[in-house]
Design a protein around this motif. Structure first.
Motif, short mmCIF file in Angstrom:
data_model
loop_
_atom_site.label_atom_id
_atom_site.label_comp_id
_atom_site.label_asym_id
_atom_site.label_seq_id
_atom_site.Cartn_x
_atom_site.Cartn_y
_atom_site.Cartn_z
N THR A 14 18.61 25.09 -21.91
CA THR A 14 19.80 24.34 -21.49
C THR A 14 19.43 22.89 -21.29
N HIS A 15 20.19 22.00 -21.90
CA HIS A 15 19.97 20.56 -21.73
C HIS A 15 21.23 19.94 -21.14
N ILE A 16 21.06 19.21 -20.05
CA ILE A 16 22.17 18.51 -19.40
C ILE A 16 21.77 17.05 -19.22
N TYR A 17 22.67 16.17 -19.60
CA TYR A 17 22.41 14.74 -19.47
C TYR A 17 23.62 14.06 -18.86
N GLY A 18 23.35 13.11 -17.97
CA GLY A 18 24.44 12.34 -17.38
C GLY A 18 24.01 10.92 -17.10
N ASN A 19 24.97 10.01 -17.08
CA ASN A 19 24.65 8.63 -16.72
C ASN A 19 25.78 8.03 -15.89
N PHE A 23 25.41 14.80 -29.23
CA PHE A 23 25.03 13.52 -28.62
C PHE A 23 23.51 13.44 -28.54
N ASP A 24 23.01 12.20 -28.53
CA ASP A 24 21.56 12.02 -28.48
C ASP A 24 21.08 11.98 -27.04
N GLN A 25 19.83 11.60 -26.82
CA GLN A 25 19.25 11.66 -25.49
C GLN A 25 19.76 10.57 -24.56
N GLU A 26 20.65 9.69 -25.06
CA GLU A 26 21.29 8.70 -24.22
C GLU A 26 22.78 8.98 -24.05
N GLY A 27 23.23 10.14 -24.55
CA GLY A 27 24.64 10.47 -24.47
C GLY A 27 25.49 9.82 -25.55
N VAL A 28 24.84 9.18 -26.53
CA VAL A 28 25.57 8.51 -27.60
C VAL A 28 26.07 9.53 -28.61
N ALA A 29 27.30 9.38 -29.04
CA ALA A 29 27.88 10.29 -30.02
C ALA A 29 27.11 10.20 -31.34
N THR A 30 26.75 11.34 -31.88
CA THR A 30 26.10 11.38 -33.18
C THR A 30 27.15 11.45 -34.27
N SER A 90 19.27 2.73 -28.18
CA SER A 90 19.91 1.54 -27.64
C SER A 90 18.93 0.40 -27.41
N TYR A 91 17.75 0.72 -26.92
CA TYR A 91 16.77 -0.33 -26.64
C TYR A 91 16.34 -1.04 -27.92
N SER A 92 15.91 -0.27 -28.93
CA SER A 92 15.45 -0.89 -30.17
C SER A 92 16.58 -1.63 -30.87
N ALA A 93 17.80 -1.10 -30.76
CA ALA A 93 18.95 -1.79 -31.37
C ALA A 93 19.14 -3.16 -30.74
N ARG A 94 19.05 -3.24 -29.42
CA ARG A 94 19.21 -4.54 -28.76
C ARG A 94 18.09 -5.50 -29.15
N LYS A 95 16.88 -4.97 -29.27
CA LYS A 95 15.75 -5.82 -29.67
C LYS A 95 15.99 -6.43 -31.05
N GLN A 154 23.28 -2.29 -33.28
CA GLN A 154 23.83 -1.23 -32.42
C GLN A 154 23.07 0.06 -32.64
N THR A 155 23.00 0.86 -31.59
CA THR A 155 22.34 2.16 -31.70
C THR A 155 22.95 2.99 -32.81
N THR A 156 22.11 3.79 -33.45
CA THR A 156 22.59 4.72 -34.48
C THR A 156 22.66 6.16 -33.97
N GLY A 157 22.51 6.32 -32.64
CA GLY A 157 22.58 7.67 -32.07
C GLY A 157 21.33 8.48 -32.34
N ASN A 158 20.18 7.80 -32.41
CA ASN A 158 18.94 8.51 -32.73
C ASN A 158 17.92 8.47 -31.60
N ALA A 159 18.36 8.28 -30.37
CA ALA A 159 17.44 8.44 -29.24
C ALA A 159 16.97 9.89 -29.23
N GLY A 160 15.69 10.09 -29.43
CA GLY A 160 15.16 11.46 -29.51
C GLY A 160 14.83 11.88 -30.92
N GLY A 161 15.21 11.07 -31.91
CA GLY A 161 14.82 11.42 -33.28
C GLY A 161 15.97 11.56 -34.25
N ILE A 162 15.60 11.92 -35.47
CA ILE A 162 16.55 12.06 -36.57
C ILE A 162 17.25 13.41 -36.48
N HIS A 163 18.46 13.51 -37.05
CA HIS A 163 19.24 14.75 -36.97
C HIS A 163 19.54 15.29 -38.37
#
Length: 445
Positions: free
Chosen positions: A164-169, A301-308, A326-331, A335-344
């Motif tokens: 079970t994986h649960i994420y919130g922000n 959703f990825d590990q930041e809650g971003v819609a894939t 999100s971090y690398s996108a800002r650098k 914009q994030t591509t929804g890949n926090a945690g890897g490719i899908h």
């Protein structure tokens, strides 16, 4: 609210995530995120007809990250009782005091957060008893040991797991999903004329009904092992090379690393500044689809809650996008591509030819079935790895090959893909058929 009760009730786990976010806010955090992962499962290994390993595994972890003035602090705990969780949040807040400010640090942007978590068919439990698992493992190994050349075994393993994986922000999002993963594998050793060879086979899926049978896995492991007997070196030369499907996956993993945000903003990629440029031959189209039902890397959703979202990463050889959180996108000012945690579920679109037809079309060259070592330079693209496989002449296997090295530069290798098979291997995040490279250096004797 006691930690032990929380393990069994997802709603209460969500309450615990919310508790972390509330605590972080009370401690002065501008924003925060928290996640809980709980896994349990069964693993069995049988060797030479006897049970070697039988274990039930249970794991749980709560992680929390807080952001204060663009300073980031992270802490975790395996104790779900409230005092321990509160201590973890406090630790994260204290750590943030001593980290450097980073304008790119922070949660994903609110408009990127998923609004609906679709059911992707990831939860397919396997109600397997220890006795049943042992029976499957022994059946698999027995089949693999049938050929007279098979002299020893490394065993057959069965595993089943559910998590079970649960994420919130602090954007107000809390999402969860339950997923399963099951596998069966076998490895054996064969001998002939004083020579020994080892090989293996495995099957894995979220759905136990989609696993290969114990007989199929054992038979395939034996066939691959026995077929390697009599392997020898070949002369150093430049020749066409086929990477069988599972090896093509490793080739594409280097591509994914090269277009990942961390490599790009650190300028440590051989594909720096290649967006909208040709990086593969015209034959190559790569599609990422996070929403494949039952896919091993599917997620809403990825590990930041971003819609894939499904997207084409490479179209007719041309790079269409990067792999960013999100971090690398800002650098990178993107914009994030929804890949926090890897490719899908990155899929190389298959061709129409079977592996045998690829070999026939190649006429002469090397079929790679195993790669050894990690001789890849992510900055230059230089590629050199030990390999095993089969020498092909007149479109047919002549003999197995060992102790050779395949080498080249990945930028050139990708451009030299001249054929793609239809033998799709879906046993990972990257889904590939076999690929034929027009020319590589093969170093042997």
């Amino acid at each position: 609210m006691e930690g032990q009760g929380l393990v069994l009730h997802e709603d209460r786990l969500e309450q615990l995530v919310q508790f972390c976010l509330d605590e972080a806010r009370q401690l002065g955090a501008a924003s925060a995120e928290a996640s809980i992962d709980i896994e349990h499962g069964l693993s069995v290994t049988a060797r030479l007809g006897e049970v070697e390993i039988l274990e039930n595994h249970n794991a749980r972890r709560l992680g929390v990250t807080v952001y204060v003035d663009h300073r980031k602090g992270t802490a975790s705990t395996t104790d779900f009782d409230l005092p321990a969780v509160r201590d973890a949040v406090t630790s994260a807040r204290n750590i943030a005091k001593f980290t450097e400010q980073d304008e790119c640090a922070g949660l994903a942007d609110p408009d990127q957060i998923v609004t609906e978590v679709a059911d992707l068919g990831l939860d397919r439990p396997w109600p397997l008893s220890p006795d049943e698992a042992v029976e499957i493992a022994i059946e698999c190994e027995d089949k693999a040991r049938e050929p007279e050349q098979v002299s020893n075994s490394e065993g057959a393993s069965v595993s089943t797991g559910r998590g079970t994986h649960i994420y919130g922000n602090s954007h107000g999002f809390i999402g969860r999903y339950v997923s399963t993963r099951h596998s069966l594998s076998c490895a054996v050793i064969a001998e002939q004329d004083g020579g020994m060879q080892r090989d293996y086979w495995y099957t894995t899926s979220r759905d136990p009904a989609r696993l290969q049978s114990a007989t199929e896995v054992g038979e395939k492991a034996a066939q691959r092992t026995v077929s390697r007997l009599g392997a020898r070196k070949i002369a150093t030369q430049t020749t066409p090379v086929i990477f069988e499907a599972s090896m093509a996956r490793s080739l594409l993993s280097h591509f994914v690393s090269a277009i990942s945000g961390s490599a790009l903003y650190r300028k440590a990629s051989f594909l720096l500044d290649h967006l909208n440029k040709k990086v593969f031959s015209d034959l190559v189209t790569l599609v990422e689809d996070p929403h494949i039902k039952g896919g091993l890397a599917s997620s809403a959703f990825d590990q930041e809650g971003v819609a894939t979202r499904p997207r084409t990463l490479v179209a007719d050889g041309v790079l269409q996008g990067y792999v960013l959180n999100s971090y690398s996108a800002r650098k990178l000012g993107m914009q994030t591509t929804g890949n926090a945690g890897g490719i899908h579920n990155l899929t190389l679109q298959p061709g129409e030819q079977t592996l045998n037809e690829l070999m026939s079309g190649m006429q002469r060259g090397l079929l790679v079935t195993e790669l050894i070592g990690h001789g890849v330079n992510g900055v230059t693209g230089d590629y050199s790895r030990g390999a095993m496989g089969y020498w092909i002449e007149n479109g047919e296997v002549q003999h197995p090959v060992e102790e050779v090295t395949v080498a080249g530069n990945l930028k050139e290798i990708f451009q030299k893909i001249v054929a793609i098979g239809n033998d799709v291997d879906a046993r990972g995040r990257i889904i590939t058929p076999s690929v034929l490279i027009d020319e590589m250096t093969v170093a042997g004797s």
